[in-house]
Write a protein that holds these residues in place. Structure first.
Motif, PDB file in Angstrom:
ATOM      1  N   PRO A 133       0.970  -1.310   0.079  1.00  0.00           N
ATOM      2  CA  PRO A 133       0.162  -0.110   0.004  1.00  0.00           C
ATOM      3  C   PRO A 133       0.987   1.276   0.116  1.00  0.00           C
ATOM      4  CG  PRO A 133      -0.129  -0.964   2.234  1.00  0.00           C
ATOM      5  CD  PRO A 133       0.651  -1.865   1.254  1.00  0.00           C
ATOM      6  N   GLN A 134       1.211   1.730  -1.013  1.00  0.00           N
ATOM      7  CA  GLN A 134       2.148   2.721  -1.259  1.00  0.00           C
ATOM      8  C   GLN A 134       1.605   4.078  -0.992  1.00  0.00           C
ATOM      9  OE1 GLN A 134       2.620   1.377  -5.072  1.00  0.00           O
ATOM     10  NE2 GLN A 134       4.701   0.373  -4.531  1.00  0.00           N
ATOM     11  N   THR A 135       0.263   4.343  -1.365  1.00  0.00           N
ATOM     12  CA  THR A 135      -0.410   5.383  -1.304  1.00  0.00           C
ATOM     13  C   THR A 135      -1.888   5.431  -0.725  1.00  0.00           C
ATOM     14  OG1 THR A 135      -1.126   7.316  -2.992  1.00  0.00           O
ATOM     15  CG2 THR A 135      -1.302   5.088  -3.676  1.00  0.00           C
ATOM     16  N   ILE A 172      -2.316   5.655  17.120  1.00  0.00           N
ATOM     17  CA  ILE A 172      -2.392   6.320  15.657  1.00  0.00           C
ATOM     18  C   ILE A 172      -1.313   7.155  15.439  1.00  0.00           C
ATOM     19  CG2 ILE A 172      -3.951   7.714  14.354  1.00  0.00           C
ATOM     20  CD1 ILE A 172      -6.360   6.935  16.171  1.00  0.00           C
ATOM     21  N   TRP A 173      -0.726   8.090  16.343  1.00  0.00           N
ATOM     22  CA  TRP A 173       0.301   8.658  16.154  1.00  0.00           C
ATOM     23  C   TRP A 173       1.699   7.878  16.049  1.00  0.00           C
ATOM     24  CZ3 TRP A 173      -1.220  12.501  13.251  1.00  0.00           C
ATOM     25  CH2 TRP A 173      -2.260  13.085  13.554  1.00  0.00           C
ATOM     26  N   ASP A 174       1.606   6.684  16.916  1.00  0.00           N
ATOM     27  CA  ASP A 174       2.910   5.932  17.135  1.00  0.00           C
ATOM     28  C   ASP A 174       3.653   5.645  15.762  1.00  0.00           C
ATOM     29  OD1 ASP A 174       2.245   4.734  20.332  1.00  0.00           O
ATOM     30  OD2 ASP A 174       3.584   6.739  19.883  1.00  0.00           O
ATOM     31  N   CYS A 175       2.669   5.334  14.827  1.00  0.00           N
ATOM     32  CA  CYS A 175       2.862   4.719  13.578  1.00  0.00           C
ATOM     33  C   CYS A 175       3.929   5.160  12.788  1.00  0.00           C
ATOM     34  CB  CYS A 175       1.683   4.340  12.806  1.00  0.00           C
ATOM     35  SG  CYS A 175       1.905   3.074  11.505  1.00  0.00           S
ATOM     36  N   THR A 176       5.155   4.574  12.237  1.00  0.00           N
ATOM     37  CA  THR A 176       6.038   5.204  11.417  1.00  0.00           C
ATOM     38  C   THR A 176       5.823   4.897   9.947  1.00  0.00           C
ATOM     39  OG1 THR A 176       7.467   3.298  11.327  1.00  0.00           O
ATOM     40  CG2 THR A 176       7.948   4.927  13.051  1.00  0.00           C
ATOM     41  N   THR A 177       4.669   4.201   9.680  1.00  0.00           N
ATOM     42  CA  THR A 177       4.120   3.844   8.368  1.00  0.00           C
ATOM     43  C   THR A 177       5.177   2.975   7.587  1.00  0.00           C
ATOM     44  OG1 THR A 177       5.059   5.512   6.988  1.00  0.00           O
ATOM     45  CG2 THR A 177       2.743   5.799   8.147  1.00  0.00           C
ATOM     46  N   CYS A 178       6.019   2.224   8.573  1.00  0.00           N
ATOM     47  CA  CYS A 178       6.964   1.386   7.876  1.00  0.00           C
ATOM     48  C   CYS A 178       6.420   0.257   7.136  1.00  0.00           C
ATOM     49  CB  CYS A 178       8.121   0.863   8.870  1.00  0.00           C
ATOM     50  SG  CYS A 178       7.422  -0.749   9.928  1.00  0.00           S
ATOM     51  N   GLY A 179       5.249  -0.290   7.473  1.00  0.00           N
ATOM     52  CA  GLY A 179       4.701  -1.468   6.799  1.00  0.00           C
ATOM     53  C   GLY A 179       5.206  -2.783   6.843  1.00  0.00           C
ATOM     54  N   ALA A 180       5.930  -2.876   8.069  1.00  0.00           N
ATOM     55  CA  ALA A 180       6.458  -4.215   8.164  1.00  0.00           C
ATOM     56  C   ALA A 180       5.172  -5.140   8.628  1.00  0.00           C
ATOM     57  CB  ALA A 180       7.415  -4.149   9.534  1.00  0.00           C
ATOM     58  N   VAL A 239      -2.360 -13.314   6.495  1.00  0.00           N
ATOM     59  CA  VAL A 239      -3.650 -13.200   5.837  1.00  0.00           C
ATOM     60  C   VAL A 239      -4.033 -11.922   5.292  1.00  0.00           C
ATOM     61  CG1 VAL A 239      -4.646 -15.088   7.185  1.00  0.00           C
ATOM     62  CG2 VAL A 239      -4.787 -12.724   8.079  1.00  0.00           C
ATOM     63  N   PHE A 240      -2.883 -11.248   4.734  1.00  0.00           N
ATOM     64  CA  PHE A 240      -3.014 -10.098   3.896  1.00  0.00           C
ATOM     65  C   PHE A 240      -4.146  -8.791   4.784  1.00  0.00           C
ATOM     66  CE2 PHE A 240      -0.550 -10.767   0.575  1.00  0.00           C
ATOM     67  CZ  PHE A 240      -0.463 -12.364   0.522  1.00  0.00           C
ATOM     68  N   ILE A 241      -3.819  -8.656   5.906  1.00  0.00           N
ATOM     69  CA  ILE A 241      -4.585  -7.722   6.563  1.00  0.00           C
ATOM     70  C   ILE A 241      -3.542  -6.341   6.495  1.00  0.00           C
ATOM     71  CG2 ILE A 241      -5.299  -6.637   8.891  1.00  0.00           C
ATOM     72  CD1 ILE A 241      -5.872  -9.436   9.962  1.00  0.00           C
ATOM     73  N   GLU A 242      -4.208  -5.297   6.115  1.00  0.00           N
ATOM     74  CA  GLU A 242      -3.462  -3.907   6.084  1.00  0.00           C
ATOM     75  C   GLU A 242      -3.743  -3.101   7.340  1.00  0.00           C
ATOM     76  OE1 GLU A 242      -5.052  -2.618   1.971  1.00  0.00           O
ATOM     77  OE2 GLU A 242      -5.457  -4.701   1.918  1.00  0.00           O
ATOM     78  N   GLN A 243      -2.746  -3.216   7.968  1.00  0.00           N
ATOM     79  CA  GLN A 243      -3.013  -2.508   9.418  1.00  0.00           C
ATOM     80  C   GLN A 243      -2.637  -1.017   9.296  1.00  0.00           C
ATOM     81  OE1 GLN A 243      -1.073  -5.371   8.762  1.00  0.00           O
ATOM     82  NE2 GLN A 243      -1.236  -6.775  10.328  1.00  0.00           N
ATOM     83  N   PHE A 244      -1.394  -0.690   8.729  1.00  0.00           N
ATOM     84  CA  PHE A 244      -1.220   0.840   8.927  1.00  0.00           C
ATOM     85  C   PHE A 244      -2.077   1.990   8.010  1.00  0.00           C
ATOM     86  CE2 PHE A 244       1.044   2.486   5.221  1.00  0.00           C
ATOM     87  CZ  PHE A 244       1.701   1.346   4.825  1.00  0.00           C
ATOM     88  N   GLY A 297      12.808   0.094   0.395  1.00  0.00           N
ATOM     89  CA  GLY A 297      12.599  -1.280   0.192  1.00  0.00           C
ATOM     90  C   GLY A 297      11.199  -1.905   0.006  1.00  0.00           C
ATOM     91  N   ARG A 298      10.554  -1.839   1.446  1.00  0.00           N
ATOM     92  CA  ARG A 298       9.390  -2.378   1.333  1.00  0.00           C
ATOM     93  C   ARG A 298       8.222  -1.702   0.262  1.00  0.00           C
ATOM     94  NH1 ARG A 298      10.129  -4.056   6.820  1.00  0.00           N
ATOM     95  NH2 ARG A 298      10.060  -2.028   7.427  1.00  0.00           N
ATOM     96  N   TYR A 299       8.467  -0.344   0.342  1.00  0.00           N
ATOM     97  CA  TYR A 299       7.487   0.503  -0.352  1.00  0.00           C
ATOM     98  C   TYR A 299       7.670   0.328  -1.940  1.00  0.00           C
ATOM     99  CZ  TYR A 299       5.211   3.142   3.162  1.00  0.00           C
ATOM    100  OH  TYR A 299       4.196   3.649   4.222  1.00  0.00           O
TER     101      TYR A 299
END
Lengths: 428, 673
Positions: free
Chosen positions: B241-243, B349-357, B364-369, B565-567
């Motif tokens: 989820p790049q965008t 909600i604000w702690d997230c660095t959106t790193c996508g790990a 099971v392909f949940i999209e958390q961030f 990398g991940r993105y």
């Protein structure tokens, strides 16, 4: 503007052009080109008098004139300057007003400083200077205002206005302005002032220039020329509120000097009553908690800051900074590293994620000057940096840089200052 | 089996089935309370994902212990087909059996069933032991988990009990059940026929009760994932989820998510698909450093919130109608709240660095961030509630077009002695070299630009910079939910690039890279974006650029930037550059490539303070230092800043330098440090 009747031409007013280059592309007939200095040369033969260049010039450096008239000023033919305001705006706005901020019956110094400036403006405009005082049991401030130069005082004294609430003060000020139509309203840019000024300007749908460093009058147009730094201080912008009244400006404390107090002067007192009722006000003040502990000093409000970073190495060493700060009449602050290490508390953190400070003097001791720190202090008026590393980025912004060991330099400074103990170093 | 028993079983089965189906229907209706989202494209690819990741359990077995689940998963499927089908039908029609399959197939089926039952029992016991005595940190020892393990074990025990009893009775078996036979040996010749007949009945009813109980329990427990996980694999997002979606700023529009019904149906399906495996929490840099954020808890809170609100909405509608929601639908339980279990606290909600790990790890392909970012939009734009440091950040970006609040006129200061061409003077340059805010204003990073400029000059690639015209790409704004200001930046930047006819852009920051490449597509951007490691790698591989330094004595460890990398799957190019520059590949940390551990600056957090736990950058720096490097190599100005700070905090300044990959490759100009 009437078209077709009068055939104007335009000319450059000497000394006003700022070389922004906007007039040349604005001219539809290419009558303007630039000389080597970058100033416009206007070809009067080509000029058709459309006045586009006059309108686009931000410095009002181009004026229209009727060729053939002696003085060259359009004044007699055009609507008289005196009533330009009226024609555009609809009624006669006159008078320079200064909002007097007070707490518990004691006025803020900035209000008197503004009265001083206001006097000059009023004289240029040949208008009246008035003070606006809102509060409860504050009538004594009317005399004080008179002593600082007010010709008139508008006083609204009511228990509802005892403590500041945006609603009450906004309503009252707006009412007064709408009733008495001042052409200028000045407010001190304190926390309260910022809150109130914006609200009033929005309510009255007029322009407000915040944090002005200069105020002057364009007598021809009765414009208040509001000057303030813009774009990070790279330029000074002079702003005009041409089409709306009152022209509002706020000025920070200590930017303008207070006028001398002349005891025994009196001013016309105009008493007005409050126009809203307590029951209609949504905000209630439940409790006022005064700041008690000495530790919570607001570093953004002080004039001298002695700041320590990683280079200080320990909490003990901050005592040295405190000593220096005491001698200079300032406070101690720190970079993020110092806060992380526990040497200063978070309210004293200067930087991107801490506070932005603009003191008169900032001493950066043992601070490398990473960009996140610099953005918190780079607008200080005078920056002295002490660091062992000559390549430290702090030296890029310092006015005076000392490459040396803080543990030698600072004690040295302290000693020198002690020698001059009787003479205060930092004055108003 | 008596007729009475059959009737009782039939009724029980119908009852259970009814409860099961009704619950499933309700859950389905709850999922459809969400907003629409198109996930019916690429059907063939979806089928492949279902096979590979669903049935193939590909991501599950990435962790070694996942093999246990692989067996459990397939065991379950096989046993449904081979044991329970017969069991249930025979429960109603006692004479039914699978023996009709014939002399060859029937014994094979029973054999497989027998082995499988045994394996499942084994797997369940292993799982229980691991959970009890060797618990990994991200596995939570819930009562529910143990209960499910117990139920499965009971089923297996009942199965073997049944077979042992049958064998003892001496039923002629066409079945081939070696394990049951083995287990029956100690009981041979013991007990009366009556005993074994009673035993048979007991085990039969044990099996029946547990089975029917399980059936009903599935949609009320975390085992719901049995039904949803495969669906979630089918409806997965392809790629990372790049965008985020662009916001239309119209009257009456809502921004972001504050209620669970504002999520899309796929988000809601995500909530129901969570297996509580905890791998996302294990991978999350915030969770690892003691922050409030735990991605697993976020999903479970969403699930609980959806169940509560969903039930209320469905109940209020009277009939079990399938319909969407709108602004008027009452949603009583707030989503963003400190409420334990049914709310997501703002700090998380604000702690997230959106790193996508988290997204990369989830089996099971949940999209958390992305859900957190949707909530950030609501907090930033509708509530104006965000950490105080962001007031400064937003103000600076709005007023000065960079996060530092420095005058735009100073943006080109880094170039003062490099003599770089301006795009306004050379609009036909091949590349627009876009610097980005951090590199522009951080004096230490001038070396990176020098290095890249040097490389471009040596290879005669024409380029130009925007100089003072350059503004922030807007990445922090987008990741922090301030979409309104981001929108302005994006439109402005796209107009600027179009004005100059930019066809190719070279960036040195992965955030600018990713933002221009993906986020700007919705704003009409039509240019190619290249990261400097991609360009340098290409130049080195084709021999156009040759390395000049001797770095053989250096121990270089490489850190993968999340946004490269991940993105964007750019893993090889920076490594190639180091390999070519040094002569050997860099040292690798344990968490590398897809599993790289964030430096902590993404998601706008570069501009914020960490208020709880330990520093993320400190954690990653320590990971790097365990390899005893002399150089930590980065390819991102954020990472570089984080590591330099981390190295200082770890007091390792004397023994290790932090350098961009470009600085490692190109010689350092003499005047700079």
């Amino acid at each position: 503007m009437e078209k077709g009747k009068q055939k104007f031409k335009v000319r450059l007013l000497p000394g006003k052009c700022i070389g922004c280059g906007r007039c040349e592309p604005a001219c539809p007939v290419d009558a303007i080109r630039y000389d080597e200095k970058g100033e416009p040369i206007i070809d009067l033969e080509k000029c058709i008098g459309c006045l586009k260049c006059v309108k686009v010039c931000p410095a009002e450096a181009i004026e229209k004139f009727l060729p053939g008239s002696e003085t060259g000023e359009a004044e007699p033919e055009e609507t008289p300057q005196e009533t330009v305001g009226e024609e555009k705006i609809g009624k006669l706005w006159r008078g320079v007003w200064v909002y007097v901020e007070q707490m518990d019956g004691k006025a803020e110094l900035v209000s008197w400083q503004l009265l001083g400036k206001g006097k000059e403006l009023a004289q240029d405009l040949k208008a009246e200077l008035a003070a606006v005082i809102l509060g409860s049991n504050v009538e004594h401030l009317a005399d004080e205002a008179a002593g600082y130069g007010a010709d008139k005082v508008y006083l609204v004294d009511s228990p509802i206005l005892k403590d500041y609430r945006a609603e009450t003060h906004l309503h009252t000020c707006a009412y007064l302005v709408e009733k008495y139509s001042p052409e200028i309203l000045l407010i001190g840019a304190t926390g309260l002032g910022r809150d109130l000024a914006g609200a009033i300007a929005t309510r009255l749908e007029t322009g407000l220039t915040a944090d002005c460093t200069g105020l002057a009058i364009d007598k021809q147009n009765r414009y208040l020329e509001q000057t303030r730094p813009a774009f990070g201080g790279n330029i000074m912008a002079t702003i005009l509120c041409e089409k709306a009244r009152p022209q509002m400006a706020s000025v920070r404390p200590n930017v303008m000097p207070a006028p001398p107090f002349v005891a025994g002067t009196s001013a016309t007192l105009v008493r007005e009553s409050i126009v809203i009722e307590e029951k209609d006000i949504l905000t209630k003040i439940l409790e006022i908690v005064p700041i008690q502990c000495e530790a919570s000093v607001d570093i953004t409000a002080v004039r001298v800051i002695v700041s320590g970073g990683r280079g200080l190495a320990s909490s003990e060493n901050f005592k040295m900074l405190q000593e220096l700060a005491d001698l200079l009449g300032g406070v101690v602050a720190g970079s993020r590293s110092a806060v992380d290490a526990g040497w200063v508390t978070h309210e004293k953190q200067v930087g991107q994620t801490g506070k932005t400070v603009r003191p008169k003097l900032y001493l950066a001791c043992g601070i490398s000057g990473a960009i996140q720190h610099l953005v918190g202090m780079q607008d200080a008026e005078y920056i002295i940096a002490i660091n062992k590393d000559q390549h430290a980025p702090i030296f890029d912004v310092a006015h005076l840089g000392i490459v040396g060991d803080v543990f030698e330099v600072i004690p040295g400074m302290i000693e020198e200052l002690r020698k001059k103990k009787n003479t205060p170093v930092c004055e108003t | 089996m008596t007729v009475v028993e059959s009737v009782i079983f039939a009724l029980a089965f119908i009852g259970s089935l009814f409860l099961f189906l009704r619950r499933v229907f309700r859950l389905f209706a709850m999922v459809l309370l969400g907003k629409p989202e198109p996930r019916f494209d690429r059907l063939l690819g979806r089928l492949k994902s279902l096979l590979l990741f669903g049935f193939g359990q590909k991501r599950v077995i990435e962790e070694p212990f996942g093999v246990n689940h692989f067996f459990l998963f397939w065991g379950f499927i096989l046993l449904q087909l081979m044991v329970n089908s017969e069991f249930i039908i025979a429960g109603v029609f006692p004479r039914f059996s699978l023996s009709f399959l014939g002399n060859v197939l029937y014994p094979v089926v029973t054999f497989v069933a027998d082995i499988t039952s045994f394996l499942v029992l084994l797997v369940v016991i292993i799982a229980a032991i691991r959970r009890m005595f060797f618990k990994p940190p991200h596995v939570e020892r819930t009562l529910e988990a143990f209960f499910i393990l117990k139920l499965v074990a009971l089923l297996m025990v009942a199965y073997f009990g049944l077979h042992i009893s049958s064998i003892a009775i001496g039923h002629v078996q066409e079945q081939y059940v070696p394990i049951s036979q083995m287990l029956a040996i100690p009981f041979a010749g013991r007990g009366t026929e009556l005993f074994w007949q009673v035993a048979h009945r007991v085990f039969w009813w044990l099996h029946a009760v547990v089975l029917l109980l399980f059936l009903v329990y599935i949609p009320y427990s975390k085992h719901l994932h049995i039904l949803t996980a495969l669906l979630n694999c089918f409806f997965r997002r392809f790629g990372f989820p790049q965008t985020l979606p662009r916001v239309a700023f119209k009257q009456g529009e809502r921004f972001g998510v504050s209620k669970v019904t504002q999520f899309t149906w796929k988000d809601l399906l995500d909530f129901f698909s969570c297996t509580e495996c905890g791998r996302c929490a294990d991978a999350c840099p915030a969770t690892s450093t003691g922050k409030v954020l735990n991605p697993k808890e976020v999903i479970l809170a969403g699930k609980a919130n959806l169940l509560r609100n969903g039930s209320a909405i469905l109940a209020a509608r009277g009939g079990d109608t399938i319909a969407g929601t709108d602004e008027r639908t009452p949603v009583a339980l707030p989503l963003i709240a400190k409420a334990h279990g049914t709310g997501i606290p703002p700090e998380a909600i604000w702690d997230c660095t959106t790193c996508g790990a988290c997204v990369e790890k989830c089996p099971v392909f949940i999209e958390q961030f992305p859900k957190l970012l949707a909530m950030r939009r609501h907090l930033a734009m509708e509530r104006v509630e965000f950490p105080p440091e962001l007031v400064t950040l937003f103000y600076n970006l709005e007023q000065r077009f960079n996060p530092y609040g420095i005058a735009p006129a100073d943006r080109a200061k880094w170039a003062s002695d490099l003599n770089v061409p301006l795009l306004s003077e050379q609009p036909n340059a091949e590349y627009l070299f876009y610097i980005g805010c951090v590199a522009s204003f951080t004096s230490r990073m001038k070396n990176i630009m020098s290095a890249i400029v040097e490389a471009l000059r040596k290879t005669s690639i024409s380029f130009a910079v925007l100089g003072k015209e350059e503004q922030c790409c807007g990445d922090p704004l987008r990741r922090l939910g301030n979409e309104y200001v981001f929108d302005k930046f994006a439109r402005g930047n796209v107009a600027l690039f179009k004005k100059y006819g930019v066809k190719k852009m070279l960036t040195l920051c992965p955030h600018c890279y990713s933002t221009f490449k993906h986020d700007y597509k919705d704003f009409g951007a039509e240019f190619e974006v290249v990261h400097h490691t991609e360009l340098l790698s290409e130049l080195l591989k084709t021999g156009k650029l040759r390395p000049e330094k001797d770095l053989r004595h250096e121990r270089i460890v490489f850190h993968d930037s999340c946004y490269l990398g991940r993105y964007n799957s750019v893993y090889e190019e920076p490594r190639t550059v180091i390999q070519k520059a040094v002569g050997s590949p860099p040292l690798e940390m344990e968490k590398k490539r897809r599993e790289s551990f964030c430096c902590g600056a993404g998601g706008g957090r570069m501009w914020m303070e960490e208020s709880s736990g330990t520093r993320i950058n400190a954690s990653r720096t320590r990971q790097a230092l365990t390899l005893d490097p002399t150089i930590i190599a980065t390819c991102c100005p954020y990472c570089l800043t984080m590591f330099e700070d981390g190295v200082k905090d770890e007091k390792a300044e004397g023994r290790v330098r932090v350098l961009d990959v470009a600085e490692i490759l190109m010689p350092t100009p003499p005047s700079s440090t």
